[in-house]
Structure formats: C-alpha cells, structure tokens
Design a protein around this motif. Structure first.
Motif: not given
Length: 574
Positions: A47-50, A248-254, A309-314
């Motif tokens: 949610d944060r990444m999106a 999975m969400d936690e893994a992506i956060g790590n 889907s989303f794309i995260w590219a700060p």
C-alpha cells in the motif's frame, strides 16, 4: 479511452542513467487481495509503495500462469508463442519456444546482470529451457508451477535449486535439499537481499525477476503470520490466505528496506503485478477476492486478467495514477528502452526478436502521454480447459470495448468475500458477449444484442479472425512417464537430458546439497490426481469429484445466482 494520469512534482530522467529493474510477480493474487485497490486486505508495504509510486489501474495479464510468464518474458501474445492453452503440468515436455528472445537476453546486451528468483513455469524437460540457459546469470527457485511451501515437493518430487555458472562457465544445477522445511517466501526474500548486497560491490545495473509463490495453492504459512489475524478474521481458511499475503508483503518490505539502506532506491524501478486473477473455481474454499470484478483465474472477464499493479521508482517517478491501457507484453520493449537509454547505447551484439506485440510504455507512465496501445488479444483457445471454458473461446479488448466469443468463463460470476452476507457465485453465460469496460467495468450488461452495437461486434469479430490467422499451434505435450521423480531419487530434473541418474549433456554439473530424506512418492501417473493429492491431501478423490460437479451446475442455479447478485450488490458504474 481512459485518459486520467495524475502526477505531482518533478521526475528524474532515465535518458542518462541505466536504472536497476526489479519485477515482482505474485501468484493467483486477486484484484481485491491488496489494500491499494479495494482494501479487502491491508498490505502495509504494498500500500505504501503504491501510494508513493504510480498505480496502474488498467494493467492486464493473461488468464493463467504459463501464458502470463511467457508473455512477460517474450513481449509476445501467447497465441504467437504457442502458450495460449492451459499451463505446463509436471512431467510435460514443452515450454516457451527457444527462438523467443526474452528480457534477460536483451538486457545483458546492455551490460545488465540478470537474476531470477522463485517460480519459473516456462519449461524444464531439458536444461536449455531453464532460466540460466535463457539469459539469466543465476536462478534460485523451482521449475514447476506449484509445490508445498515448506517441503518443496510436488507430485512426489523435490524441486528447489540454485542454478549458476562456475568459474569455467559450467552450468551448476544445485538441488537444495538442505532447505527442506524452510518457508519459500522467506527463502526468496533472503536470497534477493543477499543479491542486493553483492550488487553493491559492482558497478553494472541489474535486473531481478522475483516470482513469489504466494498466494497459489496449497495455502500454507508459518503460524506467527496467522496469529496476527486471530481477532480480525473469523474464517480459518480466509485467515491462512490473508496471512500468506501478509508474509509476501513483509518480504517485499524487507527487500525495499535493503534497497534504501544500500542506496539503490533512487536508481531502481520496481514493478508489482499478479500473474492472473484469484482462483475462485475448482477450489474447496474461496478465500481470494476479485470483487467487484467478474470471474477469476482462467476467465476472460476482468477478474481473470486485470491485475493489481503499480510501479515504484522514487528516483524517477512521483506519486500518481495511470488509467491507460497497459499489457504484460509491454514490459519487454519498455525495459529495452530503459536499458538502452532510449537507444543511445548500442548492444554488445545485434538483437533480433520475432515481431513484438508489446509497446514501450515508459512515456505513457512518466510523461502523461496516451498509451500507444489501443487493443490486445485476451486469448484465442480452441480447446477445452480443465476448470475453464469448454468451447472454442476468442476474446479481444479494443479501446473501451471487450468482445468474447465462446465462454468468458468459468468462473463466470462475482465472488464476494466469505464474510459477505450473500454468496452470488455464478451467473448466466452467453456465446457472444460485448461489454463497454469504461461504463460497465464489472461486466454486468452484455450489450451484444443491441442493434446499435452490431458494427462494434462485427469490427471486433473481424479483428479476432485476423489474429487467429496469425496464431501458432499450441505447444502442449502430454505427460511423459520418463519424468517420474522416482527415477531420479525423488527429485524433479530435466529428464530428457539425464541418463543413468546424471546429466547426459555437456556443460552441466548436477549436485544435490543436503541430507537426502526419503519422500512419500505418488504411485499414480495420472497428473491431475498428483496435483490434487499435493493440494488437498487424502481427500483428493472427493475433491476431484466435487470439482467436476461444480463445473456442471444447472443453468437454473446460474440464473438464481445472477438474480441474487443484482438484488444484493448494488454498485454504481457511472
């Protein structure tokens, strides 16, 4: 056509710096299984990444695993690669054709290091179909389409391995029996984090394809994830599923925390997607959610092919929302553009692909331009699919319109959460279906019979017939009993490249690492029974019968369920 693209602030340029690229693909994740869509599940990291990235509200994939993965890697529709029919089951000797040039092969020509983690599902009967022989520098994961998350066994065979090349360039196939009992999601996250630390010592850009097993059956997760939902979710099956998504969400956060710690976040583009919609058909318990979209995995409806889907590219994009039409085949040409700095860099060797179906969508995402895509083939499949359509089915999206000839499902209904007071899970099917997706995104009104739409039906039918003339023959090949893991010490191997228990092709070294535990092998060669036994245990026969009963419900029941939906789920489509 949808034109709303909202951005804030200034974005950095990809014209001068090759970005690192990470593509994260979840498995059987429904559109409403994450918080950033309809909020059925709170996924803190995603949610944060999106919110920080760009939500892709019209990002489409294929109806099942193998077709989506092949389309992603090749930039070509499954009808052109021969992957349009069903998926690769264990022991079947076929895969993504070798004349297809795929993403890692292209990016390596621009000096990217390339890494695959997790699920492959694009062929493993010979080594030349496996990731490291197709452009990846290394691979950690499993070749097949599903397995036990802890024992890494499917159909009586173990399938978790490291593939890499040694100092002599020999392909090492290292079966990781020492990881028996370790939860796959945590293993893939740790491996990816270790990769990132190694990349910190290098100057070349990297591409990581991270294909999680979550949330495909069998539904399994460590207890501490389940405990988080002990008070919030009452249904035990749903609780396990939500916990799997949370893991999975936690893994992506790590992983993203590691990107920030190592300073990669400003020069890395992360894409998140699912391979198809939630699996709501041929299952004992519906726990995943595509609601309010119709259908699910294997269906031509939005619930089967519209991906969260989303794309995260700060470092390149600020937050926003993109409603343009994007298809999974578009990522190959988009990554090609990014890796080549919009053709400023020349490849180390000439690149020649078969005609691509994808479009470069970077300007669409970053510059608020209209999508170059106005249509895509959902699928053309002339053969029946287990738990899916039973008649020849053709489907196309063109601008705001979707035409389905044949059966859009099953699954064909709308599937609310188990906690919902109504369970309207089936609806009437029609041989010709036309929907205006902009006005009717939940596909409640088939308008194919309206005289005013006759030209639209004719136009889209002609387009589908033109695509059919370009269609490759499906590559499917049936189960080969020579693949039986019992012949290879209880391990799935590229059996056509083995003789006397070891590789028969040059340039391959086969290693089994860890204690060789005994496996409880299946005594049957019927591959559907093997799958059912893996997924459902001792009750497989009962479940198998219930599946086919489910597929042959009376039309009267369909009509009753459709009435239930219309009476109890009022959604404003305007």
């Amino acid at each position: 056509m949808f034109l709303c693209v909202v951005f804030f602030g200034v974005v950095l340029s990809t014209e001068d710096t090759q970005p690192n690229i990470i593509y994260i693909l979840s498995d059987d994740l429904g559109y409403a299984d994450v918080g950033f869509t309809f909020g059925m599940v709170k996924t803190r990291v995603l949610d944060r990444m999106a919110a920080e990235g760009v939500k892709l509200t019209q990002h489409y994939v294929q109806q099942e695993s193998t077709p989506t993965r092949g389309a992603l890697m090749s930039g070509r529709y499954p009808i052109h690669t021969g992957l349009q029919h069903d998926v690769i089951y264990p022991g079947e000797p076929w895969g993504l054709p070798l004349d297809e040039v795929i993403i890692p092969q292209i990016l390596k020509e621009y000096n990217y290091s390339t890494h695959a983690v997790g699920k492959w599902h694009l062929g493993m009967h010979r080594y030349k179909f496996t990731p490291v022989q197709r452009g990846f520098d290394d691979f950690f994961g499993y070749y097949l389409g599903a397995q036990n998350y802890n024992t890494h066994v499917n159909g009586g065979g173990y399938d978790l391995r490291n593939n890499f090349r040694d100092e002599k360039g020999i392909l090492v196939d290292e079966v990781r029996r020492d990881l028996d009992g370790k939860y796959s999601t945590e293993l893939y996250a740790k491996h990816t984090i270790d990769l990132l630390h190694k990349k910190k010592q290098e100057k070349t850009p990297f591409f990581i394809y991270l294909a999680f097993q979550n949330a495909h059956a069998p539904h399994m997760v460590p207890q501490h994830y389940i405990d988080k939902y002990s008070k919030d979710v009452w249904d035990e099956n749903k609780k396990v599923f939500v916990a799997m998504v949370s893991a999975m969400d936690e893994a992506i956060g790590n992983i993203t925390d590691t990107l920030k710690t190592l300073g990669f976040d400003k020069n890395t583009i992360v894409i998140f997607s699912s391979d198809n919609g939630a699996n709501v058909n041929c299952v004992e318990h519906i726990t995943s959610i595509n609601f309010p979209y119709r259908g699910g995995k294997r269906a031509m409806y939005e619930g089967g092919i519209r991906s969260p889907s989303f794309i995260w590219a700060p470092g390149f994009l600020n937050s926003g929302k993109n409603d343009e039409l994007i298809h999974v085949t578009d990522w190959l040409p988009t990554f090609w553009r990014l890796g080549s700095l919009n053709d400023k860099l020349k490849p180390n060797h000439p690149i020649s692909t078969l005609p691509l179906d994808g479009f470069n969508q970077w300007d669409t995402i970053s510059q608020r331009q209209s999508s170059p895509r106005t249509e895509f083939v959902i699928n053309i499949d002339l053969e029946p699919v287990a738990c899916g359509h039973k008649v020849p089915t053709l489907a196309l999206r063109w601008k705001d319109w979707k035409l389905i000839i044949g059966n859009g499902g099953p699954p064909s209904g709308w599937y609310p959460a188990p906690e919902a007071p109504y369970n309207c899970s089936r609806s009437k099917q029609s041989y010709t279906e036309l929907y205006n997706i902009k006005k009717d995104p939940y596909e409640e009104r088939n308008v194919s019979r309206y005289h005013s739409n006759s030209d639209i039906v004719l136009t889209l039918t002609q387009k589908l017939l033109e695509y059919r003339r370009t269609m490759a023959k499906p590559k499917n090949v049936g189960y080969d009993p020579k693949s039986d893991p019992k012949l290879f010490g209880g391990i799935w191997v590229p059996w056509l490249d083995f003789k006397d228990g070891k590789p028969s092709v040059s340039g391959v070294k086969y290693v089994v690492k860890g204690f060789q535990q005994s496996l409880e092998l299946d005594e049957t060669n019927h591959i559907n029974e093997v799958f059912l036994r893996e997924y459902y245990g001792k009750e497989s026969t009962k479940v198998y019968k219930s599946i086919w009963l489910q597929e042959n419900q009376l039309k009267e029941e369909d009509l009753q369920q459709e009435k239930c939906w219309k009476e109890n789920w009022k959604i404003d489509n305007n």
